[in-house]
Design a protein around this motif. Structure first.
Motif, mmCIF file in Angstrom:
data_model
loop_
_atom_site.group_PDB
_atom_site.id
_atom_site.type_symbol
_atom_site.label_atom_id
_atom_site.label_comp_id
_atom_site.label_asym_id
_atom_site.label_seq_id
_atom_site.Cartn_x
_atom_site.Cartn_y
_atom_site.Cartn_z
ATOM 1 N N GLU A 175 -5.505 28.445 51.807
ATOM 2 C CA GLU A 175 -4.203 27.756 51.378
ATOM 3 C C GLU A 175 -3.019 28.782 51.381
ATOM 4 N N SER A 230 1.372 37.323 51.561
ATOM 5 C CA SER A 230 1.584 37.483 53.034
ATOM 6 C C SER A 230 3.013 37.194 53.384
ATOM 7 N N PRO A 246 5.370 31.337 45.949
ATOM 8 C CA PRO A 246 5.085 31.519 44.486
ATOM 9 C C PRO A 246 6.376 30.992 43.690
ATOM 10 N N PRO A 266 -13.929 36.810 60.181
ATOM 11 C CA PRO A 266 -14.592 36.844 59.293
ATOM 12 C C PRO A 266 -13.934 36.382 58.000
ATOM 13 N N LEU A 289 5.517 34.569 51.030
ATOM 14 C CA LEU A 289 4.309 33.395 50.558
ATOM 15 C C LEU A 289 2.989 34.189 50.082
ATOM 16 N N ILE A 290 2.104 33.399 49.442
ATOM 17 C CA ILE A 290 1.039 33.880 48.761
ATOM 18 C C ILE A 290 -0.256 33.088 49.616
ATOM 19 N N ALA A 291 -1.192 33.709 50.184
ATOM 20 C CA ALA A 291 -2.182 33.271 50.750
ATOM 21 C C ALA A 291 -3.801 33.152 49.787
ATOM 22 N N LYS A 292 -4.410 32.143 49.893
ATOM 23 C CA LYS A 292 -5.745 32.323 49.299
ATOM 24 C C LYS A 292 -6.632 32.547 50.416
ATOM 25 N N ILE A 293 -7.645 33.258 50.443
ATOM 26 C CA ILE A 293 -8.496 33.726 51.543
ATOM 27 C C ILE A 293 -9.953 33.840 51.122
ATOM 28 N N ILE A 294 -10.705 33.462 51.859
ATOM 29 C CA ILE A 294 -11.959 33.420 51.528
ATOM 30 C C ILE A 294 -12.848 34.332 52.566
ATOM 31 N N THR A 295 -14.209 34.502 52.601
ATOM 32 C CA THR A 295 -14.898 35.209 53.411
ATOM 33 C C THR A 295 -16.115 34.316 53.469
ATOM 34 N N ARG A 316 -11.153 33.368 56.111
ATOM 35 C CA ARG A 316 -10.395 32.415 56.641
ATOM 36 C C ARG A 316 -9.302 32.147 55.467
ATOM 37 N N ILE A 317 -7.929 31.696 55.833
ATOM 38 C CA ILE A 317 -6.931 31.368 54.958
ATOM 39 C C ILE A 317 -7.176 29.908 54.487
ATOM 40 N N THR A 369 -9.538 41.607 52.530
ATOM 41 C CA THR A 369 -8.072 41.119 52.334
ATOM 42 C C THR A 369 -7.342 41.961 51.698
ATOM 43 N N ALA A 370 -6.199 42.283 52.120
ATOM 44 C CA ALA A 370 -5.670 43.421 51.320
ATOM 45 C C ALA A 370 -4.609 43.252 50.333
ATOM 46 N N GLN A 378 -4.268 47.695 58.072
ATOM 47 C CA GLN A 378 -5.648 47.559 58.263
ATOM 48 C C GLN A 378 -5.937 47.902 59.700
ATOM 49 N N PHE A 384 0.796 29.179 49.607
ATOM 50 C CA PHE A 384 2.012 28.590 48.950
ATOM 51 C C PHE A 384 2.944 29.472 48.648
ATOM 52 N N VAL A 406 -12.544 33.809 45.830
ATOM 53 C CA VAL A 406 -11.061 33.623 46.518
ATOM 54 C C VAL A 406 -9.798 34.643 46.403
ATOM 55 N N GLN A 407 -9.636 35.275 47.467
ATOM 56 C CA GLN A 407 -8.914 36.570 47.474
ATOM 57 C C GLN A 407 -7.511 36.107 47.673
ATOM 58 N N VAL A 408 -6.588 36.426 46.505
ATOM 59 C CA VAL A 408 -5.240 35.593 46.645
ATOM 60 C C VAL A 408 -4.264 37.028 46.969
#
Ligand SMILES: Cc1cc2nc3c(=O)[nH]c(=O)nc-3n(C[C@H](O)[C@H](O)[C@H](O)COP(=O)(O)OP(=O)(O)OC[C@H]3O[C@@H](n4cnc5c(N)ncnc54)[C@H](O)[C@@H]3O)c2cc1C
Ligand SMILES: Nc1ncnc2c1ncn2[C@@H]1O[C@H](COP(=O)(O)O)[C@@H](O)[C@H]1O
Lengths: 266, 332
Positions: A217, B140, A221, A212, B145-151, A214-215, B120-121, A117, A219, B135-137
């Motif tokens: 969580e 990363s 897989p 803009p 790892l997997i991240a959960k991301i919000i705007t 925010r992470i 979120t890409a 990006q 975890f 919630v954008q999963v």
């Protein structure tokens, strides 16, 4: 393993400063493209990176490879920037100091965050056109001609300059960096270091707060398959493998395998 | 920003038969809209694209915003980004989803920047939190790892979605949808990029994709010389050799061998995996393997957890051991 990753599990921020100071392979390709352009026509190459203080080493490498100038944008307040702010910070510097700029080259995606990006967002901030995943660049007077292979289309495009290009991970194999080169660059360390204040960022600027996204969580897989675990000596493992799964293997191979031969052979 | 609840999906129709990502995202958007309310809208740019408009409606779009104009015939990053941002400013969607094709991955960042919102890409799932935020999963750190991301604040909430993540809905050609056809805005800037030539080159099916046995090697093989041993093993087994991205980048083997999101999908009867950690970009392409044997020094590697047989040992040693055993067993 998770604990070994340069990742702060509480804040969910990538601790880039713990990752080794190595130029990411994508950026090396972008630099290689710049070097090859400069071999054909006169050019001034400025390598810019935003990162922790130790990222300076990357700029020494860039200079050793042939960049004319190295600039490090670093500040506590820039730490934790997402792509939105990373590109904004890079653009701020470029707009302030490099307004005569012709062409911005980026990697198509870094190996740590891999968002692909930063390039397009930087172009947007600079208000210049961009093309991604480029495999060949020909710079002309006012335009650049590029080749690329995206979404099953092989394309040739022409873009007005100034513009931004991201270099595909299959193109521009980076040249080998001789160690003497790095040492020389270290003896001659004129890397410019620019902090938030010098960059003219707002006093309240704080990358972590201002992103803009925010992470919430992080975890790892998990998969729930019941695996048969084999360990011990290689000999024992291989014997067990053929004893218990020889049929599966020979079936897939389409060939018969001798069984029980192993013991006699010893 | 005052936004409504609408969920927008970019209609990425180029390569329609290879890539159904727009239809897949529409299916998930319908799901989300059923709990958040709001209209599922498809956005289409192009010329003579009625067939896609119909397809999107048949697959869940309740409304289509359409720019149909000869000037939009060829995909254009600049013009399409400008138009999408213009539309979003005009109609203020809550959410804007784009397929993670290369085009989508180039376009979405520019649009997000124009709209001053986050992105979120390459999401592999979308959920809703208790407040109805998206919630954008997304993977990363190179897929480990997997991240959960919000705007939280900015709108629209934007994400690109990896192709194959969601299942498209069965088509329903009786479905009705509203088509909002718009003229090009007068202030549309001139495109700074021109297409000189474009040739469709669909990927050729490679042997590895149909092989009964695939032997994949990863960085854990250690070196180009040691990696070569996998070809010996493959010869004895009538197998094809695959590789992970670091291996391909280090040029231990050619790019054709890449197995994963950026390479080939495989569905062998047996997959042997040597020195591979199991990043999601790799494992996404091996889920149809019937039987997996994984060799790794680290018993906790994801690839070991996916395996039917998990061998905790040095990958090179095991490779040599199997070659030796096969030589004996085939000598008959
Ligand atoms: C957008 C994107 C697309 C991608 N596409 C792909 C793709 O198509 N295909 C792909 O493969 N990757 C892809 N990747 C990269 C992917 O995220 C991983 O980085 C990659 O799959 C890791 O390869 P690896 O398992 O060989 O290496 P590593 O992750 O470094 O793992 C090496 C493994 O070898 C083990 N090991 C080390 N030494 C030994 C030994 N002596 N014996 C046994 N085991 C040993 C280690 O324990 C480790 O588990 C992509 C990434 C991104 C961001
Ligand atoms: N902090 C940074 N400093 C300089 N360039 C960057 C930075 N982050 C990303 N880039 C550039 O953007 C490309 C793509 O990065 P990404 O969007 O993170 O995948 C990289 O290959 C770099 O060329």
């Amino acid at each position: 393993m998770v604990s070994q990753l340069p990742w702060d599990s509480k804040t969910g921020i990538l601790k880039r400063e713990l990752a080794q100071a190595m130029m990411d392979p994508a950026s090396r390709r972008a630099l290689e493209a710049a070097l090859q352009i400069k071999e054909k026509q006169s050019a001034h190459i400025c390598a810019i990176t935003m990162g922790p203080p130790m990222a300076e080493e990357i700029l020494h490498q860039a200079k050793a490879l042939g960049a004319d100038e190295g600039v490090l944008l670093t500040d506590q307040r820039m730490a934790g920037a997402d792509t939105f702010l990373t590109s904004q910070i890079l653009a701020t510097f470029i707009q302030r100091e490099k307004s005569e700029l012709h062409l911005v080259l980026c990697g198509s995606q870094t190996s740590d965050s891999e968002t692909a990006q930063v390039g397009p967002q930087l172009a947007q901030d600079l208000d210049i056109p961009s093309l991604g995943y480029v495999s060949l660049v020909e710079v002309k007077e006012k335009t650049v001609r590029v080749h690329r292979h995206v979404d099953d289309f092989v394309e040739i495009m022409e873009m007005d300059l100034p513009g931004l290009i991201t270099i595909d991970l299959s193109a521009y194999n980076p040249r080998y960096l001789a160690l003497e080169g790095v040492e020389q660059a270290f003896e001659n360390p004129d890397i410019r270091i620019v902090n938030a204040k010098k960059l003219g960022l707002d006093d309240n600027f704080n990358a972590l707060k201002d992103s803009p996204t925010r992470i919430i969580e992080v975890f790892s897989p998990t998969t729930q398959k019941e695996s048969r675990v084999l360990k011990g000596s290689v000999k024992k493992i291989v014997d067990l493998l053929f004893e218990d799964y020889g049929k599966v293997i020979s079936g897939a191979m389409g060939k018969d395998l001798k069984t029980h031969e192993h013991g006699e052979d010893q | 920003m005052d936004s409504n609840k609408d969920i927008w999906v970019l209609g990425d129709y180029r390569n329609y038969f290879q890539n159904r990502v727009t239809l897949q995202i529409l299916a998930r958007a319908v799901d989300i809209a059923s709990s958040t309310g709001g209209t599922v809208c498809a956005i289409v740019f192009g010329h003579n694209v009625d067939e896609y408009v119909k397809e999107y409606i048949a697959h869940g779009a309740q409304k289509v915003y359409l720019f149909d104009n000869p000037a939009l015939q060829a995909y254009s990053l600049e013009t399409y980004s400008w138009l999408l941002a213009w539309l979003a400013n005009e109609y203020q969607p809550e959410t804007l989803l784009v397929g993670a094709t290369r085009f989508g991955q180039e376009m979405a960042p520019r649009v997000a920047k124009k709209l001053k919102t986050g992105l979120t890409a390459d999401c592999i799932d979308l959920e809703l939190d208790e407040k109805g935020l998206l919630v954008q999963v997304a993977p990363s750190f190179g897929g480990n790892l997997i991240a959960k991301i919000i705007t939280p604040v900015q709108r629209p909430q934007m994400a690109t979605i990896r192709p194959g993540t969601f299942q498209e809905l069965a088509h329903d050609y009786e479905a009705k949808g509203e088509v909002v056809s718009l003229p090009l805005p007068k202030n549309l800037p001139k495109d700074k990029i021109r297409l000189v030539s474009s040739e469709h080159r669909p990927p050729k099916k490679q042997k590895i994709e149909n092989a009964d046995i695939v032997i994949c090697g990863g960085r854990g093989m250690g070196s180009k010389g040691k990696f070569k041993k996998l070809f010996d093993l493959a010869k004895h087994m009538n197998a094809e050799v695959g590789a992970t991205r670091p291996v391909v980048y280090s040029e231990w083997v050619s790019h054709d061998a890449l197995v994963g999101q950026a390479g080939k999908n495989i569905k062998p009867r047996i997959l042997f995996s040597f020195g591979i950690s199991g990043a999601i970009q790799h494992t996404a392409a091996i889920t149809e393997s019937s039987f997996i044997v994984s060799v790794n020094k680290n018993p906790n590697a994801t690839m070991m957890k996916m395996a039917d047989v998990a061998i905790v040992a040095d990958a090179n040693q095991v490779c040599l051991g199997i070659i030796k055993a096969l030589k004996e067993k085939l000598r008959a």
